[in-house]
Design a protein around this motif. Sequence first.
Motif, PDB file in Angstrom:
ATOM      1  N   ALA A   4       0.836  -1.196   0.000  1.00  0.00           N
ATOM      2  CA  ALA A   4       0.000   0.000   0.000  1.00  0.00           C
ATOM      3  C   ALA A   4       0.871   1.247   0.000  1.00  0.00           C
ATOM      4  N   VAL A   5       0.334   2.338  -0.590  1.00  0.00           N
ATOM      5  CA  VAL A   5       0.985   3.647  -0.606  1.00  0.00           C
ATOM      6  C   VAL A   5       0.041   4.644   0.047  1.00  0.00           C
ATOM      7  N   PHE A   6       0.546   5.372   1.036  1.00  0.00           N
ATOM      8  CA  PHE A   6      -0.244   6.385   1.739  1.00  0.00           C
ATOM      9  C   PHE A   6       0.397   7.745   1.585  1.00  0.00           C
ATOM     10  N   PHE A   7      -0.426   8.773   1.349  1.00  0.00           N
ATOM     11  CA  PHE A   7       0.005  10.163   1.411  1.00  0.00           C
ATOM     12  C   PHE A   7      -0.722  10.803   2.596  1.00  0.00           C
ATOM     13  N   HIS A   8       0.049  11.237   3.600  1.00  0.00           N
ATOM     14  CA  HIS A   8      -0.527  11.869   4.781  1.00  0.00           C
ATOM     15  C   HIS A   8      -1.673  11.039   5.380  1.00  0.00           C
ATOM     16  N   GLY A   9      -1.464   9.725   5.425  1.00  0.00           N
ATOM     17  CA  GLY A   9      -2.428   8.832   6.046  1.00  0.00           C
ATOM     18  C   GLY A   9      -3.548   8.366   5.144  1.00  0.00           C
ATOM     19  N   GLU A  10      -3.643   8.916   3.942  1.00  0.00           N
ATOM     20  CA  GLU A  10      -4.695   8.520   3.003  1.00  0.00           C
ATOM     21  C   GLU A  10      -4.125   7.533   1.985  1.00  0.00           C
ATOM     22  N   ARG A  11      -4.780   6.414   1.809  1.00  0.00           N
ATOM     23  CA  ARG A  11      -4.304   5.423   0.853  1.00  0.00           C
ATOM     24  C   ARG A  11      -4.532   5.916  -0.568  1.00  0.00           C
ATOM     25  N   VAL A  12      -3.470   5.883  -1.393  1.00  0.00           N
ATOM     26  CA  VAL A  12      -3.566   6.440  -2.741  1.00  0.00           C
ATOM     27  C   VAL A  12      -3.211   5.446  -3.837  1.00  0.00           C
ATOM     28  N   ASP A  13      -2.782   4.238  -3.501  1.00  0.00           N
ATOM     29  CA  ASP A  13      -2.334   3.327  -4.558  1.00  0.00           C
ATOM     30  C   ASP A  13      -3.480   2.858  -5.447  1.00  0.00           C
ATOM     31  N   ARG A  14      -4.726   3.107  -5.035  1.00  0.00           N
ATOM     32  CA  ARG A  14      -5.866   2.773  -5.884  1.00  0.00           C
ATOM     33  C   ARG A  14      -6.339   3.970  -6.704  1.00  0.00           C
ATOM     34  N   LEU A  15      -5.685   5.119  -6.517  1.00  0.00           N
ATOM     35  CA  LEU A  15      -6.044   6.326  -7.261  1.00  0.00           C
ATOM     36  C   LEU A  15      -5.205   6.432  -8.520  1.00  0.00           C
ATOM     37  N   PRO A  16      -5.780   6.962  -9.618  1.00  0.00           N
ATOM     38  CA  PRO A  16      -4.972   7.194 -10.820  1.00  0.00           C
ATOM     39  C   PRO A  16      -3.943   8.290 -10.570  1.00  0.00           C
ATOM     40  N   ALA A  17      -2.920   8.338 -11.409  1.00  0.00           N
ATOM     41  CA  ALA A  17      -1.806   9.268 -11.209  1.00  0.00           C
ATOM     42  C   ALA A  17      -2.262  10.723 -11.127  1.00  0.00           C
ATOM     43  N   HIS A  18      -3.239  11.120 -11.954  1.00  0.00           N
ATOM     44  CA  HIS A  18      -3.631  12.527 -12.000  1.00  0.00           C
ATOM     45  C   HIS A  18      -4.443  12.962 -10.788  1.00  0.00           C
ATOM     46  N   HIS A  19      -4.762  12.034  -9.897  1.00  0.00           N
ATOM     47  CA  HIS A  19      -5.462  12.396  -8.663  1.00  0.00           C
ATOM     48  C   HIS A  19      -4.541  12.384  -7.446  1.00  0.00           C
ATOM     49  N   ARG A  20      -3.246  12.190  -7.660  1.00  0.00           N
ATOM     50  CA  ARG A  20      -2.331  12.051  -6.513  1.00  0.00           C
ATOM     51  C   ARG A  20      -1.569  13.332  -6.174  1.00  0.00           C
ATOM     52  N   ARG A  21      -1.666  14.370  -6.984  1.00  0.00           N
ATOM     53  CA  ARG A  21      -0.938  15.628  -6.758  1.00  0.00           C
ATOM     54  C   ARG A  21       0.565  15.372  -6.601  1.00  0.00           C
ATOM     55  N   VAL A  22       1.110  14.717  -7.619  1.00  0.00           N
ATOM     56  CA  VAL A  22       2.535  14.397  -7.642  1.00  0.00           C
ATOM     57  C   VAL A  22       3.191  15.138  -8.796  1.00  0.00           C
ATOM     58  N   GLY A  23       4.299  15.823  -8.506  1.00  0.00           N
ATOM     59  CA  GLY A  23       5.124  16.420  -9.548  1.00  0.00           C
ATOM     60  C   GLY A  23       6.253  15.470  -9.892  1.00  0.00           C
ATOM     61  N   PHE A  24       6.455  15.182 -11.180  1.00  0.00           N
ATOM     62  CA  PHE A  24       7.432  14.178 -11.603  1.00  0.00           C
ATOM     63  C   PHE A  24       8.388  14.815 -12.604  1.00  0.00           C
ATOM     64  N   VAL A  25       9.693  14.770 -12.299  1.00  0.00           N
ATOM     65  CA  VAL A  25      10.712  15.229 -13.241  1.00  0.00           C
ATOM     66  C   VAL A  25      11.399  13.993 -13.802  1.00  0.00           C
ATOM     67  N   PHE A  26      11.224  13.766 -15.110  1.00  0.00           N
ATOM     68  CA  PHE A  26      11.758  12.569 -15.761  1.00  0.00           C
ATOM     69  C   PHE A  26      13.225  12.769 -16.136  1.00  0.00           C
ATOM     70  N   GLN A  27      13.908  11.659 -16.323  1.00  0.00           N
ATOM     71  CA  GLN A  27      15.313  11.686 -16.714  1.00  0.00           C
ATOM     72  C   GLN A  27      15.499  12.415 -18.042  1.00  0.00           C
ATOM     73  N   SER A  28      14.538  12.253 -18.954  1.00  0.00           N
ATOM     74  CA  SER A  28      14.633  12.868 -20.284  1.00  0.00           C
ATOM     75  C   SER A  28      14.031  14.268 -20.329  1.00  0.00           C
ATOM     76  N   TYR A  29      13.499  14.740 -19.175  1.00  0.00           N
ATOM     77  CA  TYR A  29      12.808  16.037 -19.039  1.00  0.00           C
ATOM     78  C   TYR A  29      11.421  16.013 -19.680  1.00  0.00           C
ATOM     79  N   ALA A  30      11.235  15.301 -20.829  1.00  0.00           N
ATOM     80  CA  ALA A  30       9.928  15.128 -21.476  1.00  0.00           C
ATOM     81  C   ALA A  30       9.242  16.455 -21.765  1.00  0.00           C
ATOM     82  N   LEU A  31       9.991  17.418 -22.295  1.00  0.00           N
ATOM     83  CA  LEU A  31       9.406  18.708 -22.681  1.00  0.00           C
ATOM     84  C   LEU A  31       8.767  18.594 -24.062  1.00  0.00           C
ATOM     85  N   PHE A  32       7.743  19.416 -24.302  1.00  0.00           N
ATOM     86  CA  PHE A  32       7.094  19.452 -25.611  1.00  0.00           C
ATOM     87  C   PHE A  32       7.890  20.386 -26.518  1.00  0.00           C
ATOM     88  N   PRO A  33       8.476  19.856 -27.592  1.00  0.00           N
ATOM     89  CA  PRO A  33       9.367  20.696 -28.412  1.00  0.00           C
ATOM     90  C   PRO A  33       8.672  21.838 -29.128  1.00  0.00           C
TER      91      PRO A  33
END
Length: 356
Positions: free
Chosen positions: A64-93
């Motif tokens: 299980a994954v919890f954020f501040h006591g709330e279980r989030v592993d059943r939530l889709p990525a766009h509902h988790r309020r996570v900022g992700f910086v990828f190795q490739s940066y993944a910028l739109f050219p």
Amino acid sequence: MGAHSTPAIDLVEIRKAYGRTPVLSGVSLPVESGEFIAVLGPSGCGKTTLLRIIAGLTPLDAGAVFFHGERVDRLPAHHRRVGFVFQSYALFPHMTVVENVSFGVRHRQNGRSPVGAMLELVGLTTEAHKFPHQLSGGQQQRVALARALAIQPAVLLLDEPFSNLDLKLRQAMRLEVRRVHDQLGMTTVLVTHDQTEALTMADRVVLMTNGVIMQTGTPVDVYQRPANRFVADFVGDANFLSGIVETPIAVDRARIVLDGAAAALEARGAAPVAAGERVTVMVRPEHVSLDRSEPGGINGSVVRQVFMGAVVRCWVEIGEGVRVIVDAPGGGQPQWPTGAPVQIKVDPERLWYLRQ
């Protein structure tokens, strides 16, 4: 972490396999609010998979994954309020800097976002209308960081973000990312295989191999008091000297007779040992002093040396087949000719034994 505080991130018995190959084998890790964690380990150890599970980009098999006591592993990525910086940066050219930074905010419909403030925070205000191909690697990385921060995430995740930069730019960006972290107080998890990166940036280092955590601790703990041979060997350079415990001195201290050398050393360790027990003594090259006539030292002779700028790295033979690497201050030309008789000495506080 306080006794009654709720972790910002709490990973509980995370398991993941690809086919029959286990990648994560029961990983548990609490991360305090505002803490900067570096997950360190060799390629294939499971660290990036762990980061993607936190983000919701990879499903877990168990745990299980919890954020501040709330279980989030059943939530889709766009509902988790996570900022992700990828190795490739993944910028739109085809988008400008400001359009790249605004993209996640616009699509998440979080209302008005301080995009301008984020560009100012990473020093890109004057580059706002340039395209990615018009930017340096460091500037592109700043855009990726600003984009991740613009959505006002609860957690910032960094997946080896410096690997595409040259050495000096990597060093500068480490300081920059840590400055932004300190300014915002953001809970941050960095994944890296670079031990210098982990030691210089993190509040705590989590060292992994083969899908399990080998040690979690402050950079000083992991470097000076490793839990086992793997940790000691992975984090920095080290000498490993086999020996037998002659006399236990305290629960965390013993006198050890080295194999192949006419020497006995007093060393510390994480666990008590018994007389006659075989151990490995670890000492970092920079913690060994070298002199021609140091009282109480161990006799040896220089068999090789390499000038490395700030230090001269010497290989000193102290017994048949027993060599110690010493990083002596550089200060110009090497001063220890090959074959020179020398003595080495180490403060007992710098010697650390590992049970075999």
